[in-house]
Design a protein around this motif. Structure first.
Motif, PDB file in Angstrom:
ATOM      1  N   ALA A 123     -35.018 -64.093  -9.672  1.00  0.00           N
ATOM      2  CA  ALA A 123     -36.159 -63.188  -9.612  1.00  0.00           C
ATOM      3  C   ALA A 123     -37.435 -63.848  -9.083  1.00  0.00           C
ATOM      4  O   ALA A 123     -38.149 -63.264  -8.294  1.00  0.00           O
ATOM      5  CB  ALA A 123     -36.414 -62.597 -10.997  1.00  0.00           C
ATOM      6  N   GLN A 138     -30.457 -57.000  -6.102  1.00  0.00           N
ATOM      7  CA  GLN A 138     -30.310 -57.756  -7.351  1.00  0.00           C
ATOM      8  C   GLN A 138     -30.553 -56.850  -8.554  1.00  0.00           C
ATOM      9  O   GLN A 138     -29.793 -56.879  -9.526  1.00  0.00           O
ATOM     10  CB  GLN A 138     -31.280 -58.930  -7.363  1.00  0.00           C
ATOM     11  CG  GLN A 138     -31.199 -59.772  -8.613  1.00  0.00           C
ATOM     12  CD  GLN A 138     -32.255 -60.850  -8.665  1.00  0.00           C
ATOM     13  OE1 GLN A 138     -33.341 -60.686  -8.101  1.00  0.00           O
ATOM     14  NE2 GLN A 138     -31.962 -61.937  -9.329  1.00  0.00           N
ATOM     15  N   ASP A 139     -31.589 -56.035  -8.501  1.00  0.00           N
ATOM     16  CA  ASP A 139     -31.877 -55.114  -9.601  1.00  0.00           C
ATOM     17  C   ASP A 139     -30.763 -54.084  -9.751  1.00  0.00           C
ATOM     18  O   ASP A 139     -30.351 -53.758 -10.859  1.00  0.00           O
ATOM     19  CB  ASP A 139     -33.214 -54.402  -9.372  1.00  0.00           C
ATOM     20  CG  ASP A 139     -34.402 -55.346  -9.485  1.00  0.00           C
ATOM     21  OD1 ASP A 139     -34.250 -56.451 -10.041  1.00  0.00           O
ATOM     22  OD2 ASP A 139     -35.493 -54.967  -8.996  1.00  0.00           O
ATOM     23  N   TYR A 140     -30.271 -53.568  -8.627  1.00  0.00           N
ATOM     24  CA  TYR A 140     -29.227 -52.548  -8.645  1.00  0.00           C
ATOM     25  C   TYR A 140     -27.925 -53.087  -9.233  1.00  0.00           C
ATOM     26  O   TYR A 140     -27.208 -52.377  -9.921  1.00  0.00           O
ATOM     27  CB  TYR A 140     -29.005 -52.015  -7.228  1.00  0.00           C
ATOM     28  CG  TYR A 140     -28.025 -50.876  -7.153  1.00  0.00           C
ATOM     29  CD1 TYR A 140     -28.407 -49.588  -7.521  1.00  0.00           C
ATOM     30  CD2 TYR A 140     -26.727 -51.078  -6.721  1.00  0.00           C
ATOM     31  CE1 TYR A 140     -27.515 -48.534  -7.465  1.00  0.00           C
ATOM     32  CE2 TYR A 140     -25.824 -50.035  -6.657  1.00  0.00           C
ATOM     33  CZ  TYR A 140     -26.228 -48.761  -7.032  1.00  0.00           C
ATOM     34  OH  TYR A 140     -25.331 -47.726  -6.969  1.00  0.00           O
ATOM     35  N   THR A 141     -27.632 -54.360  -8.973  1.00  0.00           N
ATOM     36  CA  THR A 141     -26.375 -54.957  -9.442  1.00  0.00           C
ATOM     37  C   THR A 141     -26.519 -55.702 -10.766  1.00  0.00           C
ATOM     38  O   THR A 141     -25.553 -56.297 -11.227  1.00  0.00           O
ATOM     39  CB  THR A 141     -25.823 -55.947  -8.400  1.00  0.00           C
ATOM     40  OG1 THR A 141     -26.771 -57.000  -8.225  1.00  0.00           O
ATOM     41  CG2 THR A 141     -25.526 -55.274  -7.078  1.00  0.00           C
ATOM     42  N   ASN A 142     -27.719 -55.690 -11.354  1.00  0.00           N
ATOM     43  CA  ASN A 142     -27.955 -56.441 -12.593  1.00  0.00           C
ATOM     44  C   ASN A 142     -27.646 -57.927 -12.412  1.00  0.00           C
ATOM     45  O   ASN A 142     -26.922 -58.526 -13.208  1.00  0.00           O
ATOM     46  CB  ASN A 142     -27.145 -55.883 -13.755  1.00  0.00           C
ATOM     47  CG  ASN A 142     -27.939 -54.924 -14.590  1.00  0.00           C
ATOM     48  OD1 ASN A 142     -29.148 -54.843 -14.464  1.00  0.00           O
ATOM     49  ND2 ASN A 142     -27.248 -54.177 -15.423  1.00  0.00           N
ATOM     50  N   ASN A 143     -28.136 -58.516 -11.351  1.00  0.00           N
ATOM     51  CA  ASN A 143     -27.951 -59.936 -11.023  1.00  0.00           C
ATOM     52  C   ASN A 143     -26.509 -60.300 -10.689  1.00  0.00           C
ATOM     53  O   ASN A 143     -26.151 -61.472 -10.713  1.00  0.00           O
ATOM     54  CB  ASN A 143     -28.460 -60.853 -12.138  1.00  0.00           C
ATOM     55  CG  ASN A 143     -29.931 -60.682 -12.388  1.00  0.00           C
ATOM     56  OD1 ASN A 143     -30.702 -60.487 -11.458  1.00  0.00           O
ATOM     57  ND2 ASN A 143     -30.329 -60.724 -13.632  1.00  0.00           N
ATOM     58  N   GLN A 188     -26.252 -65.056  -3.798  1.00  0.00           N
ATOM     59  CA  GLN A 188     -26.022 -64.847  -5.225  1.00  0.00           C
ATOM     60  C   GLN A 188     -24.933 -65.791  -5.734  1.00  0.00           C
ATOM     61  O   GLN A 188     -25.062 -66.356  -6.807  1.00  0.00           O
ATOM     62  CB  GLN A 188     -25.647 -63.378  -5.474  1.00  0.00           C
ATOM     63  CG  GLN A 188     -25.803 -62.927  -6.909  1.00  0.00           C
ATOM     64  CD  GLN A 188     -24.624 -63.280  -7.782  1.00  0.00           C
ATOM     65  OE1 GLN A 188     -23.512 -63.474  -7.310  1.00  0.00           O
ATOM     66  NE2 GLN A 188     -24.874 -63.375  -9.071  1.00  0.00           N
ATOM     67  N   LYS A 190     -34.133 -58.280  -3.539  1.00  0.00           N
ATOM     68  CA  LYS A 190     -34.554 -58.053  -4.923  1.00  0.00           C
ATOM     69  C   LYS A 190     -34.057 -56.694  -5.408  1.00  0.00           C
ATOM     70  O   LYS A 190     -33.594 -56.559  -6.540  1.00  0.00           O
ATOM     71  CB  LYS A 190     -36.086 -58.153  -5.030  1.00  0.00           C
ATOM     72  CG  LYS A 190     -36.653 -57.771  -6.379  1.00  0.00           C
ATOM     73  CD  LYS A 190     -36.276 -58.745  -7.454  1.00  0.00           C
ATOM     74  CE  LYS A 190     -36.997 -58.381  -8.749  1.00  0.00           C
ATOM     75  NZ  LYS A 190     -36.123 -58.415  -9.894  1.00  0.00           N
ATOM     76  N   LYS A 191     -34.119 -55.685  -4.537  1.00  0.00           N
ATOM     77  CA  LYS A 191     -33.638 -54.349  -4.914  1.00  0.00           C
ATOM     78  C   LYS A 191     -32.120 -54.365  -5.149  1.00  0.00           C
ATOM     79  O   LYS A 191     -31.633 -53.711  -6.071  1.00  0.00           O
ATOM     80  CB  LYS A 191     -34.009 -53.326  -3.844  1.00  0.00           C
ATOM     81  CG  LYS A 191     -35.483 -53.010  -3.827  1.00  0.00           C
ATOM     82  CD  LYS A 191     -35.824 -52.011  -2.755  1.00  0.00           C
ATOM     83  CE  LYS A 191     -37.314 -51.803  -2.706  1.00  0.00           C
ATOM     84  NZ  LYS A 191     -37.707 -50.431  -2.886  1.00  0.00           N
ATOM     85  N   GLU A 238     -37.564 -58.451  -0.293  1.00  0.00           N
ATOM     86  CA  GLU A 238     -37.735 -57.307  -1.192  1.00  0.00           C
ATOM     87  C   GLU A 238     -36.445 -56.504  -1.286  1.00  0.00           C
ATOM     88  O   GLU A 238     -36.096 -56.002  -2.352  1.00  0.00           O
ATOM     89  CB  GLU A 238     -38.882 -56.416  -0.696  1.00  0.00           C
ATOM     90  CG  GLU A 238     -40.241 -57.052  -0.818  1.00  0.00           C
ATOM     91  CD  GLU A 238     -41.344 -56.172  -0.237  1.00  0.00           C
ATOM     92  OE1 GLU A 238     -41.263 -54.932  -0.368  1.00  0.00           O
ATOM     93  OE2 GLU A 238     -42.276 -56.731   0.362  1.00  0.00           O
TER      94      GLU A 238
END
Length: 132
Positions: free
Chosen positions: A127, A70-75, A120, A67-68, A64
């Motif tokens: 996702a 990933q969301d913060y960095t825009n993938n 990454q 995932k946060k 999780e």
């Protein structure tokens, strides 16, 4: 690929993918350099799917947290794990504001960011897998 087969080995840099189980342990492949390594059952390993991060209210699964990030960095890639302690802690506070600052050490933050960037760069943080 499932992140369920990604492990960290105590004393070895980077992350490893479990390829197969052998009679005496496991055969793993380094995500850093692709080298294969045979591990015996006495090796100290941690499955990424079993690691949690302390917050003030609960423990949040590492997946999780990834995932946060990933969301913060825009993938994209996160900041370098070699940044200054204050910079890393500020960054992690933006990603997971409720993390327990007394129980989550600087070395933990550094490792999580390093792992995220490695996963990454190998295309393993997508996702669907992180959401599991």
């Amino acid at each position: 690929m499932s992140l369920e087969k990604i492990i960290s080995i105590s004393g070895k840099p980077g992350l490893f993918q479990i390829i197969t189980q052998t009679r005496t342990g496991f055969l793993v492949e380094s995500l850093l350099d692709g080298k294969k390594l045979s591990l015996n059952l006495r090796s100290n390993v941690s499955l990424l799917s079993e690691i949690s991060v302390y917050t003030y209210d609960e423990e949040v699964k590492l997946l999780e947290v990834l995932k946060k990030i990933q969301d913060y960095t825009n993938n994209g890639q996160a900041i370098s794990h070699k940044e200054d302690k204050v910079v890393l802690e500020d960054y992690f506070r933006k990603v997971l504001p409720e993390y327990d600052e007394e129980r989550v050490y600087h070395s933990d933050i550094k490792k999580i960011i390093q792992w995220y960037n490695l996963l990454q760069s190998k295309g393993l943080v997508v996702a669907e897998e992180v959401a599991e």
